[in-house]
Design a protein around this motif. Sequence first.
Motif, PDB file in Angstrom:
ATOM      1  N   TYR A 181      37.494  49.939  12.153  1.00 19.18           N
ATOM      2  CA  TYR A 181      36.465  49.965  12.383  1.00 19.18           C
ATOM      3  C   TYR A 181      35.412  51.139  12.008  1.00 19.18           C
ATOM      4  O   TYR A 181      35.718  52.170  11.473  1.00 19.18           O
ATOM      5  CB  TYR A 181      36.437  50.222  14.002  1.00 19.18           C
ATOM      6  CG  TYR A 181      36.772  49.025  14.780  1.00 19.18           C
ATOM      7  CD1 TYR A 181      36.304  47.929  15.257  1.00 19.18           C
ATOM      8  CD2 TYR A 181      38.534  48.645  14.911  1.00 19.18           C
ATOM      9  CE1 TYR A 181      36.646  46.740  15.955  1.00 19.18           C
ATOM     10  CE2 TYR A 181      38.994  47.753  15.788  1.00 19.18           C
ATOM     11  CZ  TYR A 181      38.077  46.583  16.188  1.00 19.18           C
ATOM     12  OH  TYR A 181      38.679  45.365  16.597  1.00 19.18           O
ATOM     13  N   ARG A 182      33.845  50.886  12.448  1.00 18.92           N
ATOM     14  CA  ARG A 182      33.031  51.832  12.107  1.00 18.92           C
ATOM     15  C   ARG A 182      32.281  52.192  13.298  1.00 18.92           C
ATOM     16  O   ARG A 182      31.759  51.161  13.946  1.00 18.92           O
ATOM     17  CB  ARG A 182      32.094  51.565  11.040  1.00 18.92           C
ATOM     18  CG  ARG A 182      31.100  52.449  10.391  1.00 18.92           C
ATOM     19  CD  ARG A 182      30.299  52.000   9.241  1.00 18.92           C
ATOM     20  NE  ARG A 182      29.408  51.021   9.522  1.00 18.92           N
ATOM     21  CZ  ARG A 182      28.113  51.148   9.867  1.00 18.92           C
ATOM     22  NH1 ARG A 182      27.513  52.273   9.651  1.00 18.92           N
ATOM     23  NH2 ARG A 182      27.246  50.076  10.130  1.00 18.92           N
ATOM     24  N   TRP A 183      32.032  53.563  13.520  1.00 18.31           N
ATOM     25  CA  TRP A 183      31.235  54.055  14.815  1.00 18.31           C
ATOM     26  C   TRP A 183      30.301  54.887  14.013  1.00 18.31           C
ATOM     27  O   TRP A 183      30.448  55.804  13.533  1.00 18.31           O
ATOM     28  CB  TRP A 183      32.187  54.571  15.966  1.00 18.31           C
ATOM     29  CG  TRP A 183      31.504  55.067  16.902  1.00 18.31           C
ATOM     30  CD1 TRP A 183      31.276  54.300  18.317  1.00 18.31           C
ATOM     31  CD2 TRP A 183      30.737  56.387  17.242  1.00 18.31           C
ATOM     32  NE1 TRP A 183      30.460  55.143  18.768  1.00 18.31           N
ATOM     33  CE2 TRP A 183      29.999  56.283  18.428  1.00 18.31           C
ATOM     34  CE3 TRP A 183      30.788  57.643  16.368  1.00 18.31           C
ATOM     35  CZ2 TRP A 183      29.435  57.536  18.888  1.00 18.31           C
ATOM     36  CZ3 TRP A 183      29.894  58.720  16.882  1.00 18.31           C
ATOM     37  CH2 TRP A 183      29.358  58.609  18.096  1.00 18.31           C
ATOM     38  N   THR A 184      28.930  54.584  14.634  1.00 21.43           N
ATOM     39  CA  THR A 184      28.011  55.299  14.012  1.00 21.43           C
ATOM     40  C   THR A 184      27.420  56.368  15.273  1.00 21.43           C
ATOM     41  O   THR A 184      27.929  56.036  16.404  1.00 21.43           O
ATOM     42  CB  THR A 184      26.571  54.462  13.727  1.00 21.43           C
ATOM     43  OG1 THR A 184      25.899  54.061  14.990  1.00 21.43           O
ATOM     44  CG2 THR A 184      27.070  53.696  12.629  1.00 21.43           C
ATOM     45  N   PRO A 185      26.580  57.602  14.794  1.00 18.60           N
ATOM     46  CA  PRO A 185      26.406  58.306  15.949  1.00 18.60           C
ATOM     47  C   PRO A 185      25.103  57.740  16.990  1.00 18.60           C
ATOM     48  O   PRO A 185      24.901  58.311  18.030  1.00 18.60           O
ATOM     49  CB  PRO A 185      25.526  59.500  15.276  1.00 18.60           C
ATOM     50  CG  PRO A 185      26.132  59.224  13.850  1.00 18.60           C
ATOM     51  CD  PRO A 185      26.600  57.974  13.477  1.00 18.60           C
ATOM     52  N   ASP A 186      24.808  56.521  16.560  1.00 17.23           N
ATOM     53  CA  ASP A 186      23.813  55.682  17.513  1.00 17.23           C
ATOM     54  C   ASP A 186      24.663  54.913  18.472  1.00 17.23           C
ATOM     55  O   ASP A 186      24.017  54.575  19.528  1.00 17.23           O
ATOM     56  CB  ASP A 186      22.869  54.696  16.601  1.00 17.23           C
ATOM     57  CG  ASP A 186      22.030  55.422  15.744  1.00 17.23           C
ATOM     58  OD1 ASP A 186      21.690  56.524  15.948  1.00 17.23           O
ATOM     59  OD2 ASP A 186      21.895  54.631  14.692  1.00 17.23           O
ATOM     60  N   GLY A 187      26.011  55.166  18.465  1.00 13.41           N
ATOM     61  CA  GLY A 187      26.682  54.324  19.384  1.00 13.41           C
ATOM     62  C   GLY A 187      27.019  52.867  18.796  1.00 13.41           C
ATOM     63  O   GLY A 187      27.999  52.339  19.538  1.00 13.41           O
ATOM     64  N   GLN A 188      26.819  52.430  17.651  1.00 15.70           N
ATOM     65  CA  GLN A 188      27.340  51.041  17.107  1.00 15.70           C
ATOM     66  C   GLN A 188      28.584  51.137  16.879  1.00 15.70           C
ATOM     67  O   GLN A 188      28.790  51.807  15.949  1.00 15.70           O
ATOM     68  CB  GLN A 188      26.330  50.670  16.220  1.00 15.70           C
ATOM     69  CG  GLN A 188      26.512  49.299  15.811  1.00 15.70           C
ATOM     70  CD  GLN A 188      25.376  48.633  14.995  1.00 15.70           C
ATOM     71  OE1 GLN A 188      25.578  49.231  13.606  1.00 15.70           O
ATOM     72  NE2 GLN A 188      24.549  47.546  15.078  1.00 15.70           N
ATOM     73  N   LEU A 189      29.266  50.198  17.200  1.00 11.63           N
ATOM     74  CA  LEU A 189      30.412  49.833  16.706  1.00 11.63           C
ATOM     75  C   LEU A 189      30.736  48.602  15.917  1.00 11.63           C
ATOM     76  O   LEU A 189      30.091  47.513  16.502  1.00 11.63           O
ATOM     77  CB  LEU A 189      31.687  49.733  18.045  1.00 11.63           C
ATOM     78  CG  LEU A 189      32.822  49.444  17.714  1.00 11.63           C
ATOM     79  CD1 LEU A 189      33.814  50.628  17.018  1.00 11.63           C
ATOM     80  CD2 LEU A 189      33.672  49.035  18.797  1.00 11.63           C
ATOM     81  N   SER A 190      31.199  48.462  14.747  1.00 11.34           N
ATOM     82  CA  SER A 190      31.337  47.218  13.986  1.00 11.34           C
ATOM     83  C   SER A 190      32.853  47.318  13.285  1.00 11.34           C
ATOM     84  O   SER A 190      33.390  48.512  13.277  1.00 11.34           O
ATOM     85  CB  SER A 190      30.194  47.353  12.944  1.00 11.34           C
ATOM     86  OG  SER A 190      30.500  48.578  12.202  1.00 11.34           O
ATOM     87  N   ILE A 191      33.054  46.214  12.719  1.00  9.40           N
ATOM     88  CA  ILE A 191      34.260  46.071  11.954  1.00  9.40           C
ATOM     89  C   ILE A 191      33.837  46.512  10.232  1.00  9.40           C
ATOM     90  O   ILE A 191      32.905  45.661   9.876  1.00  9.40           O
ATOM     91  CB  ILE A 191      34.719  44.525  12.078  1.00  9.40           C
ATOM     92  CG1 ILE A 191      35.075  44.297  13.163  1.00  9.40           C
ATOM     93  CG2 ILE A 191      35.825  44.411  10.948  1.00  9.40           C
ATOM     94  CD1 ILE A 191      35.629  42.919  13.471  1.00  9.40           C
ATOM     95  N   PHE A 192      34.583  47.281  10.038  1.00  9.41           N
ATOM     96  CA  PHE A 192      34.333  47.805   8.523  1.00  9.41           C
ATOM     97  C   PHE A 192      34.969  46.998   7.662  1.00  9.41           C
ATOM     98  O   PHE A 192      34.755  46.764   6.315  1.00  9.41           O
ATOM     99  CB  PHE A 192      34.699  49.187   8.349  1.00  9.41           C
ATOM    100  CG  PHE A 192      34.662  49.970   6.903  1.00  9.41           C
ATOM    101  CD1 PHE A 192      33.458  50.430   6.559  1.00  9.41           C
ATOM    102  CD2 PHE A 192      35.835  49.989   6.387  1.00  9.41           C
ATOM    103  CE1 PHE A 192      32.997  50.934   5.187  1.00  9.41           C
ATOM    104  CE2 PHE A 192      35.502  50.364   5.021  1.00  9.41           C
ATOM    105  CZ  PHE A 192      33.975  50.880   4.517  1.00  9.41           C
ATOM    106  N   MET A 193      36.248  46.615   7.988  1.00 14.55           N
ATOM    107  CA  MET A 193      37.174  45.972   7.151  1.00 14.55           C
ATOM    108  C   MET A 193      38.379  45.164   7.882  1.00 14.55           C
ATOM    109  O   MET A 193      38.987  45.917   8.741  1.00 14.55           O
ATOM    110  CB  MET A 193      37.955  46.932   6.465  1.00 14.55           C
ATOM    111  CG  MET A 193      39.066  46.360   5.189  1.00 14.55           C
ATOM    112  SD  MET A 193      40.005  47.701   4.316  1.00 14.55           S
ATOM    113  CE  MET A 193      40.877  46.615   3.118  1.00 14.55           C
ATOM    114  N   THR A 194      38.431  43.990   7.656  1.00 19.74           N
ATOM    115  CA  THR A 194      39.659  42.987   8.362  1.00 19.74           C
ATOM    116  C   THR A 194      40.655  43.272   7.436  1.00 19.74           C
ATOM    117  O   THR A 194      40.422  43.203   6.102  1.00 19.74           O
ATOM    118  CB  THR A 194      39.075  41.680   8.743  1.00 19.74           C
ATOM    119  OG1 THR A 194      38.711  40.996   7.474  1.00 19.74           O
ATOM    120  CG2 THR A 194      37.818  41.818   9.484  1.00 19.74           C
TER     121      THR A 194
END
Length: 524
Positions: free
Chosen positions: A294-307
């Motif tokens: 997963y990837r988390w940004t300082p803005d608070g967004q969570l996303s999948i970086f690599m499956t």
Amino acid sequence: MTMSIQRHISTCLKLILSGVLCAVAVSSAQTVQDPPFGRPDAVVDLGSRGGVQLVQGQWRYHDVNIIDSDSRAVGPDLKPSGAPTKTYDYSPHAGIANFDDSAWEPIEATTLDQRRSTAKVCFNWYRINITIPTRIGSFETTGSTVAFEIVIDDYAEIWVDGKLPRILGQPGGPVIKGFNAPNRVILTRNAQPGQHIQLAVFGINGPISYSPQNFIWIKSATLDFYRSPRIAISETPPQIIREDPQLDEILSPGAKIEKLAGGFLFTEGPVWVPRTDESEGYLLFSDPNNNVIYRWTPDGQLSIFMTKSGYRGFDIGEYGQPGSNGLTLDKQGRLTINQHGNRRVVRMEKNGQLTVLADNYEGKRLNSPNDLVYRSDGALYFTDPPFGLPKFFDDARKELPYSGVFRVSADGTQVRLLTTELKGPNGLAFSPDEKYFYVDNWDPERKIIMRYEVLPDGGLANGMVFFDMTSAEGEDALDGMKIDQKGNLYVSGPGGLWIISPEGKHLGTIVGPEHPHNFAWGGR
């Protein structure tokens, strides 16, 4: 990761505590939101005359043309370095900074919903320069966070001041979010009256493969202002077990644990990716049970970086932790990954290709590489317990008769076994001067941290027990370990996060809402 995963069939979260990012187990529901969360304190509607006048803006428009272009075929480096070939490009490239759009068609804000471009497979540009006002009604903008949100029928990409960050796994923000989905981009976290910001939005018709009969138009476009944007989902005061006054030099009074995201099967291997010209800094972390990074940004967004971050085998259902575990960066900023199910250490190149750094020793497959760290000379060190195998030490797939600590030479040509004296070597770290190398042990019968002297050739010598927690209360053994600039060790041990001085003195333990299993330093 450790064998305790079978006792943690719950969800996990990311925490930040005085600069330490921790991976722990907790029960909650995972949520993926666009930052900032919550209702803004003020909104400027860029689809209204008043809103555009307030920010001293003017929308301008231009169709995009597809043009023939010279290119090159793929070369040995997997880049366009091969034989000359023909392809297509578009014109104009209007996302760049200070692009001259003065000759473009000016359009009224109230006509943003007008259907534009040429239908079917088509593209266009919308551009506007904005100036941060002193006030929006009674709201004072100084120091506020400003988000730009736009919904284009059907897709949008957003350039801010001539930049379009590109990060693997990015779900929106400046790149395509989804069919008619809102794109949100943080323009500034410290707005100042009079500040100028250039926005260029690339509109795309879609779905492209459907050869759509419709056109491109803007459904909404706003500037959202936040006095204090909410990033953390919740805050918890930690329980501090203070063993030595030196702890006060590390842990600020009133420090809180912030829950940043949740809903994972387990979390491990956090690493902070520093800010570059391309993007803000961000956190990557593994969910080895779910086979995802997963990837988390300082803005608070969570996303999948690599499956499929660690395994794609047909027998994946047999594995408790098939995915990636430890993550780190080399000197060039390339992500290096310990893959449990694939039983190897790989490096992700800038183009996304994976290079295998280690998958066997003397012809026998590795167990399941766990944690890893680079030395300043470029050599990579990693631990290799069998905790990623379905049956751990008793797994028939296990080929090495020991759990080793290994070194991969800086040129990647040699894998060297350094020590086999620990049953479950797990977390590892160098002292700031790289004179010493620490390895902790996931073994309920021997909860110790070993310290070795580092030889000039990168080998280890004179190993000694640096710290012993075997008699400490708590069922967990030792997991993740990191070190700060002063040489203090931070260790996942029985009961919480242990802080140990370079002299081997227990300074204190941080006890959070759940047990932390790994951590990373992040941000400035």
